[in-house]
Design an enzyme around this catalytic site. Sequence first.
Site, PDB file in Angstrom:
ATOM      1  N   ASP A 159       0.818  -1.206   0.000  1.00  0.00           N
ATOM      2  CA  ASP A 159       0.000   0.000   0.000  1.00  0.00           C
ATOM      3  C   ASP A 159       0.854   1.259   0.000  1.00  0.00           C
ATOM      4  O   ASP A 159       2.060   1.226   0.284  1.00  0.00           O
ATOM      5  CB  ASP A 159      -0.911   0.025   1.236  1.00  0.00           C
ATOM      6  N   LYS A 206      -3.493   3.474  -2.684  1.00  0.00           N
ATOM      7  CA  LYS A 206      -4.639   4.344  -2.942  1.00  0.00           C
ATOM      8  C   LYS A 206      -4.510   5.591  -2.080  1.00  0.00           C
ATOM      9  O   LYS A 206      -3.895   5.577  -1.029  1.00  0.00           O
ATOM     10  CB  LYS A 206      -5.949   3.613  -2.589  1.00  0.00           C
ATOM     11  N   MET A 256      -8.298   8.958   9.048  1.00  0.00           N
ATOM     12  CA  MET A 256      -8.612   9.490   7.713  1.00  0.00           C
ATOM     13  C   MET A 256      -9.723  10.546   7.784  1.00  0.00           C
ATOM     14  O   MET A 256     -10.630  10.576   6.943  1.00  0.00           O
ATOM     15  CB  MET A 256      -9.025   8.338   6.767  1.00  0.00           C
TER      16      MET A 256
END
Length: 264
Positions: A37, A59, A173
């Site tokens: 990742d 991502k 996030m």
Amino acid sequence: MARVGTVTLVGAGPGDPELLTLKAARLIETAQVVVYDRLVAPEILAMIPDSAERVNVGKRTHHHPVPQDEINEILVRFALEGRDVIRLKGGDPFIFGRGCEETARLAEAGVPFDVVPGITAAQGASASTGVPLTHRGLARSVRYITGHCKADEMLDLDWAGLADPETTLVFYMGKATIRLIAQKLMAHGLPGHTPVMAVASATSAQERRLDSQLDQIEADMAEHGLESPVIFLIGKVAGLAGRRDSFRLIAQARDLRAKEGCHA
């Protein structure tokens, strides 16, 4: 019958490569294939042997060049080719890491898998800042919440339950939704002066911190511009950041261990 490889989901931790588990480090250093990742630290990627095949499936917000369904199929395909795969994920695979979706697809395809846990961003931020997630008299519980949701999904959260003054809230996030988070918590009774600490790139050399409070965090974030990934610690314990008492005690303990020749 052709051999089927094993997929191991490995938690890379919050950033500092020294926070890897021994098992994680061993697996990375002997990997055949690593599917990784965006938030895996460069120092950890440097541990991958040159002989290993690397697949970047990273991502970021509003940019998913490799969709999750495709990541699932990549893991299955390598395993069915007989190759052992390390699925390297930031933090812990099962804490906002979509690890369950990947293991479900592997199980469906008959691919054996294992999971190696990692220190998550909340634990890393707590340790590096000296702010405890729980504290006698201040926080009896801690809740992890993702702030990376669609607006309607955010509205459906149990805001009344979250607005508990004796609970530490950790929003992952949440940079894009911190305005809504603060508004909803205050609307459900959490005082505007509730301390908030924002931590960017926790435990890494690029770590930055911002001390604020619930009714100021949106403006402070706009002014100081912390770069993602950002984690928010909300609650009374975040107020300890102003005193740094806990951080000072942790630093003193580390110095003492170093003088005595001890190793944590």
